[in-house]
Design a protein around this motif. Structure first.
Motif, short mmCIF file in Angstrom:
data_model
loop_
_atom_site.label_atom_id
_atom_site.label_comp_id
_atom_site.label_asym_id
_atom_site.label_seq_id
_atom_site.Cartn_x
_atom_site.Cartn_y
_atom_site.Cartn_z
N ASP A 111 0.84 -1.20 0.00
CA ASP A 111 0.00 0.00 0.00
C ASP A 111 0.88 1.25 0.00
OD1 ASP A 111 -1.96 1.88 0.21
OD2 ASP A 111 -2.62 1.32 2.24
N VAL A 112 1.21 1.73 -1.19
CA VAL A 112 2.11 2.89 -1.30
C VAL A 112 1.43 4.18 -0.87
CG1 VAL A 112 3.52 1.88 -3.12
CG2 VAL A 112 1.47 3.18 -3.74
N THR A 113 0.10 4.17 -0.69
CA THR A 113 -0.59 5.39 -0.25
C THR A 113 -0.21 5.76 1.18
OG1 THR A 113 -2.52 4.11 0.50
CG2 THR A 113 -2.54 4.90 -1.78
N GLN A 114 0.44 4.81 1.90
CA GLN A 114 0.87 5.10 3.26
C GLN A 114 2.10 6.01 3.28
OE1 GLN A 114 1.16 1.78 6.02
NE2 GLN A 114 -0.22 0.56 4.79
N ILE A 115 2.74 6.17 2.12
CA ILE A 115 3.91 7.06 2.05
C ILE A 115 3.42 8.49 1.88
CG2 ILE A 115 6.01 7.63 0.82
CD1 ILE A 115 6.21 4.76 -0.09
N GLN A 116 3.70 9.33 2.86
CA GLN A 116 3.28 10.72 2.82
C GLN A 116 4.47 11.59 3.22
OE1 GLN A 116 0.03 10.88 5.60
NE2 GLN A 116 -1.15 9.31 4.54
N PHE A 117 4.30 12.91 3.08
CA PHE A 117 5.35 13.81 3.57
C PHE A 117 4.70 15.08 4.08
CE2 PHE A 117 8.90 16.67 3.80
CZ PHE A 117 9.94 15.85 4.21
N GLY A 118 4.73 15.22 5.40
CA GLY A 118 4.18 16.40 6.05
C GLY A 118 5.13 16.87 7.14
N VAL A 119 4.60 17.55 8.14
CA VAL A 119 5.43 18.06 9.23
C VAL A 119 6.10 16.93 10.00
CG1 VAL A 119 5.41 19.35 11.40
CG2 VAL A 119 4.02 20.14 9.48
N GLY A 120 5.33 15.87 10.29
CA GLY A 120 5.88 14.73 11.02
C GLY A 120 7.03 14.08 10.27
N GLU A 121 6.85 13.90 8.97
CA GLU A 121 7.90 13.29 8.16
C GLU A 121 9.13 14.19 8.10
OE1 GLU A 121 4.15 11.30 7.12
OE2 GLU A 121 4.74 13.41 7.32
N ALA A 122 8.91 15.51 8.04
CA ALA A 122 10.03 16.45 8.01
C ALA A 122 10.84 16.38 9.31
CB ALA A 122 9.52 17.86 7.78
N VAL A 123 10.13 16.27 10.43
CA VAL A 123 10.81 16.15 11.73
C VAL A 123 11.62 14.86 11.79
CG1 VAL A 123 10.45 15.84 14.22
CG2 VAL A 123 9.16 17.59 12.98
N PHE A 124 11.03 13.77 11.31
CA PHE A 124 11.75 12.49 11.35
C PHE A 124 12.96 12.52 10.42
CE2 PHE A 124 12.40 7.99 10.10
CZ PHE A 124 12.70 7.49 11.36
N PHE A 125 12.85 13.22 9.30
CA PHE A 125 14.00 13.32 8.38
C PHE A 125 15.14 14.08 9.05
CE2 PHE A 125 16.30 15.33 4.78
CZ PHE A 125 16.75 14.16 4.18
N VAL A 126 14.82 15.10 9.84
CA VAL A 126 15.86 15.80 10.61
C VAL A 126 16.52 14.82 11.58
CG1 VAL A 126 16.29 17.62 12.32
CG2 VAL A 126 14.78 18.06 10.38
N GLY A 127 15.69 13.94 12.18
CA GLY A 127 16.24 12.91 13.06
C GLY A 127 17.16 11.96 12.31
N CYS A 128 16.81 11.64 11.06
CA CYS A 128 17.66 10.78 10.24
C CYS A 128 19.00 11.45 9.94
CB CYS A 128 16.95 10.44 8.92
SG CYS A 128 15.54 9.32 9.11
N ILE A 129 18.97 12.75 9.73
CA ILE A 129 20.22 13.50 9.51
C ILE A 129 21.09 13.41 10.76
CG2 ILE A 129 21.22 15.79 9.11
CD1 ILE A 129 18.75 16.45 7.44
#
Length: 310
Positions: free
Chosen positions: A148-166
């Motif tokens: 289910d690729v519809t579960q892939i989104q990008f919002g504020v939460g995803e942006a925060v987690f990406f900072v965590g990945c950095i």
């Protein structure tokens, strides 16, 4: 004295054990009583791990850091706090597939940050292997989500987690940077200790802000036993293995073993639910295994060539 190639083999085998321990930690975390404060539990895990490591490094070189070393350890602790803080903040705001997809960027981010700080050399072959592993890890995440690729989104939460990945990618880069400049101890245990102490303190402060300390009173003896296990193995041993490998491998190669974590989770899933076995898991698992094997061969050959040239 160990040969260069045997040291590389040892580092890679250590990171393979790292992937197994991290993969096995997820089911253990799931056994904890619901409602316990995650950030404070993580800080407690780090404290337990630090107490276990401390007696082993009391006479190790560099156990008392220099001023530059203390600053670098603090930055490394901040990286840990940033990643764990971001992960727990977005836990109920972001889909698991989105988190898995973003997390596969960590090895590539480590390579870019490593090039920026001069601890990685230009290597197209390494970039190709990291990309191959990332595609495999994404395919495993897609299979776990049932396609289910519809579960892939990008919002504020995803942006925060990406900072965590950095922040997660920057952790081994800073460690390698300090090693090359002799700012941090050459002893993996000492680097592990200071990472745990400062990272745990910062995560604990975040926990006091975002979690309820009173919730810790709900812990049972079983919860305490699990936290001790996670502290010793999922935090202490894994951090030591990562620091040990960082002294030999590049940050990108070390973080690439994160691709194996969903592979280990897949194997555990098959053991618990054999009916989930299907060919949909084959492409991702094959790509991940091939990427790790080629990465190992590349590092062993590279170190052997350097040794022969000397």
């Amino acid at each position: 004295m160990a040969s260069p190639s045997s040291s590389v083999w040892s580092a890679h085998l250590g990171m393979l054990l790292w992937a197994l321990l991290v993969g096995f930690s997820f089911p253990a975390v799931g056994l904890l009583t619901e409602g316990l404060p995650p950030l404070l539990l993580t800080s407690l895990r780090f404290a337990i791990a630090a107490m276990a490591v401390l007696p082993l490094v009391l006479r190790a070189p560099g156990v008392v850091p220099t001023r530059s070393g203390l600053v670098l350890y603090a930055l490394m602790g901040l990286c840990l706090a940033g990643f764990f803080g971001a992960m727990f903040w977005v836990a109920h705001r972001v889909t698991a597939l989105s988190m898995s997809t973003l997390f596969v960027s960590v090895p590539l981010l480590a390579y870019v940050l490593g090039r920026w700080l001069g601890v990685e050399h230009p290597a197209r072959a390494l970039l190709a292997l990291l990309t191959l592993g990332a595609l495999g890890a994404m395919a495993l995440a897609w299979a776990q989500a049932g396609g289910d690729v519809t579960q892939i989104q990008f919002g504020v939460g995803e942006a925060v987690f990406f900072v965590g990945c950095i922040a997660s990618a920057l952790y081994p880069v800073l460690s390698k940077y300090g090693l090359l400049r002799s700012w941090v101890s050459p002893h993996a245990g000492v680097r592990t200790l200071w990472s745990l102490v400062l990272g745990g303190a910062l995560i604990g402060m975040l926990g006091l802000v975002f979690n309820s300390p009173v919730a810790l009173t709900r812990m049972t003896w079983g919860d305490l036993a699990l936290v001790v296990y996670l502290g010793l193995f999922s935090s202490g041993v894994t951090f030591w293995l990562q620091q040990r490998a960082t002294a030999i491998l590049t940050p990108a190669a070390v973080t690439a073993y994160g691709y194996l974590v969903p592979f280990v989770s897949m194997l555990l899933l098959f053991w618990a639910e054999p009916e989930r076995i299907s060919l949909v898991w084959l492409p991702g698992s094959t790509l991940v295994v091939i990427a790790i094997v080629l990465l190992l061969q590349r590092d062993v050959r590279s170190r052997s060539k350097i040794a022969c040239a000397k």
